[in-house]
Design a protein around this motif. Structure first.
Motif, PDB file in Angstrom:
ATOM      1  N   ASN A 184      -1.935 -11.281   1.730  1.00  0.00           N
ATOM      2  CA  ASN A 184      -1.155 -10.324   2.511  1.00  0.00           C
ATOM      3  C   ASN A 184       0.279 -10.303   1.991  1.00  0.00           C
ATOM      4  OD1 ASN A 184       0.407 -10.193   5.676  1.00  0.00           O
ATOM      5  ND2 ASN A 184      -0.579  -8.486   4.685  1.00  0.00           N
ATOM      6  N   TYR A 185       0.560  -9.365   1.081  1.00  0.00           N
ATOM      7  CA  TYR A 185       1.867  -9.285   0.441  1.00  0.00           C
ATOM      8  C   TYR A 185       2.875  -8.502   1.263  1.00  0.00           C
ATOM      9  CZ  TYR A 185      -0.224 -11.113  -3.851  1.00  0.00           C
ATOM     10  OH  TYR A 185      -0.851 -11.907  -4.777  1.00  0.00           O
ATOM     11  N   GLY A 186       2.418  -7.649   2.155  1.00  0.00           N
ATOM     12  CA  GLY A 186       3.320  -6.817   2.930  1.00  0.00           C
ATOM     13  C   GLY A 186       3.245  -5.364   2.500  1.00  0.00           C
ATOM     14  N   LYS A 187       3.766  -4.498   3.362  1.00  0.00           N
ATOM     15  CA  LYS A 187       3.623  -3.060   3.168  1.00  0.00           C
ATOM     16  C   LYS A 187       4.279  -2.561   1.889  1.00  0.00           C
ATOM     17  CE  LYS A 187       4.162   1.298   5.674  1.00  0.00           C
ATOM     18  NZ  LYS A 187       4.644   1.938   6.922  1.00  0.00           N
ATOM     19  N   GLY A 188       5.424  -3.127   1.535  1.00  0.00           N
ATOM     20  CA  GLY A 188       6.123  -2.668   0.342  1.00  0.00           C
ATOM     21  C   GLY A 188       5.294  -2.825  -0.917  1.00  0.00           C
ATOM     22  N   GLU A 189       4.735  -4.006  -1.110  1.00  0.00           N
ATOM     23  CA  GLU A 189       3.913  -4.250  -2.295  1.00  0.00           C
ATOM     24  C   GLU A 189       2.629  -3.426  -2.252  1.00  0.00           C
ATOM     25  OE1 GLU A 189       2.567  -5.880  -5.937  1.00  0.00           O
ATOM     26  OE2 GLU A 189       4.535  -5.569  -5.010  1.00  0.00           O
ATOM     27  N   ALA A 190       2.059  -3.265  -1.077  1.00  0.00           N
ATOM     28  CA  ALA A 190       0.852  -2.437  -0.959  1.00  0.00           C
ATOM     29  C   ALA A 190       1.139  -0.998  -1.379  1.00  0.00           C
ATOM     30  CB  ALA A 190       0.326  -2.485   0.474  1.00  0.00           C
ATOM     31  N   LEU A 191       2.266  -0.459  -0.940  1.00  0.00           N
ATOM     32  CA  LEU A 191       2.622   0.901  -1.332  1.00  0.00           C
ATOM     33  C   LEU A 191       2.904   0.986  -2.832  1.00  0.00           C
ATOM     34  CD1 LEU A 191       4.950   2.070   1.581  1.00  0.00           C
ATOM     35  CD2 LEU A 191       2.685   2.957   1.011  1.00  0.00           C
ATOM     36  N   ARG A 192       3.600   0.007  -3.362  1.00  0.00           N
ATOM     37  CA  ARG A 192       3.900   0.020  -4.800  1.00  0.00           C
ATOM     38  C   ARG A 192       2.607   0.069  -5.608  1.00  0.00           C
ATOM     39  NH1 ARG A 192       4.119  -2.848  -9.253  1.00  0.00           N
ATOM     40  NH2 ARG A 192       3.154  -4.669  -8.286  1.00  0.00           N
ATOM     41  N   ARG A 193       1.637  -0.746  -5.238  1.00  0.00           N
ATOM     42  CA  ARG A 193       0.364  -0.770  -5.962  1.00  0.00           C
ATOM     43  C   ARG A 193      -0.371   0.565  -5.804  1.00  0.00           C
ATOM     44  NH1 ARG A 193      -2.084  -6.148  -6.676  1.00  0.00           N
ATOM     45  NH2 ARG A 193      -0.363  -7.665  -6.553  1.00  0.00           N
ATOM     46  N   VAL A 250      -7.467  10.078  -1.932  1.00  0.00           N
ATOM     47  CA  VAL A 250      -7.032   9.163  -0.880  1.00  0.00           C
ATOM     48  C   VAL A 250      -7.251   7.742  -1.382  1.00  0.00           C
ATOM     49  CG1 VAL A 250      -7.344   8.365   1.479  1.00  0.00           C
ATOM     50  CG2 VAL A 250      -7.589  10.799   0.956  1.00  0.00           C
ATOM     51  N   ILE A 251      -6.192   6.949  -1.359  1.00  0.00           N
ATOM     52  CA  ILE A 251      -6.240   5.563  -1.829  1.00  0.00           C
ATOM     53  C   ILE A 251      -5.893   4.653  -0.661  1.00  0.00           C
ATOM     54  CG2 ILE A 251      -5.224   3.855  -3.400  1.00  0.00           C
ATOM     55  CD1 ILE A 251      -4.528   6.201  -5.276  1.00  0.00           C
ATOM     56  N   VAL A 252      -6.739   3.673  -0.413  1.00  0.00           N
ATOM     57  CA  VAL A 252      -6.443   2.648   0.580  1.00  0.00           C
ATOM     58  C   VAL A 252      -6.122   1.354  -0.146  1.00  0.00           C
ATOM     59  CG1 VAL A 252      -7.392   1.182   2.403  1.00  0.00           C
ATOM     60  CG2 VAL A 252      -7.804   3.649   2.445  1.00  0.00           C
ATOM     61  N   VAL A 253      -5.022   0.728   0.238  1.00  0.00           N
ATOM     62  CA  VAL A 253      -4.662  -0.583  -0.305  1.00  0.00           C
ATOM     63  C   VAL A 253      -4.891  -1.610   0.798  1.00  0.00           C
ATOM     64  CG1 VAL A 253      -2.906  -1.974  -1.428  1.00  0.00           C
ATOM     65  CG2 VAL A 253      -2.918   0.506  -1.766  1.00  0.00           C
ATOM     66  N   ASP A 254      -5.924  -2.411   0.618  1.00  0.00           N
ATOM     67  CA  ASP A 254      -6.245  -3.462   1.582  1.00  0.00           C
ATOM     68  C   ASP A 254      -5.353  -4.660   1.295  1.00  0.00           C
ATOM     69  OD1 ASP A 254      -7.256  -5.390   3.218  1.00  0.00           O
ATOM     70  OD2 ASP A 254      -9.264  -5.395   2.359  1.00  0.00           O
ATOM     71  N   ASP A 255      -4.393  -4.877   2.177  1.00  0.00           N
ATOM     72  CA  ASP A 255      -3.365  -5.894   1.951  1.00  0.00           C
ATOM     73  C   ASP A 255      -3.812  -7.266   2.471  1.00  0.00           C
ATOM     74  OD1 ASP A 255      -0.944  -7.034   1.262  1.00  0.00           O
ATOM     75  OD2 ASP A 255       0.100  -6.326   3.054  1.00  0.00           O
ATOM     76  N   GLY A 256      -4.889  -7.782   1.851  1.00  0.00           N
ATOM     77  CA  GLY A 256      -5.347  -9.114   2.198  1.00  0.00           C
ATOM     78  C   GLY A 256      -6.042  -9.219   3.545  1.00  0.00           C
ATOM     79  N   SER A 257      -6.742  -8.165   3.969  1.00  0.00           N
ATOM     80  CA  SER A 257      -7.398  -8.175   5.281  1.00  0.00           C
ATOM     81  C   SER A 257      -8.485  -9.240   5.364  1.00  0.00           C
ATOM     82  CB  SER A 257      -8.020  -6.805   5.570  1.00  0.00           C
ATOM     83  OG  SER A 257      -7.029  -5.807   5.654  1.00  0.00           O
ATOM     84  N   GLU A 258      -8.707  -9.688   6.599  1.00  0.00           N
ATOM     85  CA  GLU A 258      -9.749 -10.683   6.860  1.00  0.00           C
ATOM     86  C   GLU A 258     -10.924 -10.065   7.626  1.00  0.00           C
ATOM     87  OE1 GLU A 258      -7.437 -13.496   8.989  1.00  0.00           O
ATOM     88  OE2 GLU A 258      -6.582 -14.408   7.176  1.00  0.00           O
ATOM     89  N   ASP A 259     -10.923  -8.756   7.777  1.00  0.00           N
ATOM     90  CA  ASP A 259     -12.005  -8.067   8.482  1.00  0.00           C
ATOM     91  C   ASP A 259     -12.714  -7.119   7.513  1.00  0.00           C
ATOM     92  OD1 ASP A 259     -10.219  -6.028   8.142  1.00  0.00           O
ATOM     93  OD2 ASP A 259      -9.909  -5.624  10.273  1.00  0.00           O
ATOM     94  N   LEU A 260     -13.280  -6.042   8.023  1.00  0.00           N
ATOM     95  CA  LEU A 260     -14.073  -5.126   7.200  1.00  0.00           C
ATOM     96  C   LEU A 260     -13.275  -3.920   6.690  1.00  0.00           C
ATOM     97  CD1 LEU A 260     -17.372  -5.119   9.308  1.00  0.00           C
ATOM     98  CD2 LEU A 260     -16.859  -6.449   7.245  1.00  0.00           C
TER      99      LEU A 260
END
Length: 222
Positions: free
Chosen positions: A60-69, A32-42
């Protein structure tokens, strides 16, 4: 055959732990991989307690870039993207990836049960559905569903990782155009819903703009 779960997350500390806790218990999942897309919380700190890998993006690049990574960092033969707020319903993930696992589809899309409360007026969904149909001939029931499973080959057919709310529409068009098989499957996932309030309408307005941009680009390059 390894199965990798990729979860893009932005400021999801409220919902993420329950979703990941459920996935931890599911048999057959390799990572399981989580991509934290520039979050400001925990979000990142919580993800590290439950996952095999956390990728933290500096902005915060957006969902597309997060999925690509996330897909690029994964090792499984089957790749699954899930929203972070599925909570207890994440236990139904096998129903989503099973058609890909047994070779019935190259990408499967979850069709969720009807919403519990009234949301928008169907404008975004209608735009996405008509655009996909006109560009590929495929008429999806759930063109915006973010719960999907793929073969690694199917992921390789995605030509562009559209930034935000248009990613699902873009990947559907790319994979369909490549001649691969797409199957929609009913899965009893549930997650938070946007209502008919100001924040809900702002969200759907952004969706409409992003989906329109993706369809425009795909039409030009058809």
């Amino acid at each position: 055959m390894g199965i990798s779960i990729v979860i893009p997350a932005f400021n999801e500390e409220k919902y993420l732990a329950q979703t990941l806790g459920v996935l931890q218990k599911e048999k057959g999942i390799s990572e399981v991989i989580v991509v934290d897309d520039g979050s400001e919380d925990l979000t990142s700190e919580i993800a590290k307690l439950f996952t095999d890998q956390v990728i933290t993006l500096e902005s915060n690049y957006g969902k597309g870039e997060a999925l690509r990574r996330g897909f690029a960092a994964s090792s499984g033969d089957i790749l699954v993207c899930l929203d972070s707020d599925l909570g207890e319903s994440a236990r139904f993930v096998r129903e989503l990836y099973l058609p890909v696992l047994v070779g019935q589809a190259d990408m499967s899309i979850a069709v969720l049960p009807p919403a519990h409360k009234r949301g928008g007026f169907g404008l975004v969904k209608g735009l996405a559905r008509r655009g996909i149909r006109q560009l590929t001939g495929f008429d999806p029931t759930s063109p915006l569903s973010g719960q999907r499973a793929f073969t690694r080959e199917a992921v390789s057919k995605i030509s562009s990782w559209e930034g935000r709310f248009g990613i699902e529409v873009g990947m559907t068009i790319d994979i369909m155009r490549s001649g691969m098989r797409i199957m929609e499957v009913p899965v009893p996932f549930s997650h938070r819903e946007t209502g008919r309030d100001i924040s809900g309408f702002v969200h759907r307005g952004k969706q409409f703009m992003d989906v329109g941009k993706v369809l425009g680009r795909k039409w030009i390059w058809r």
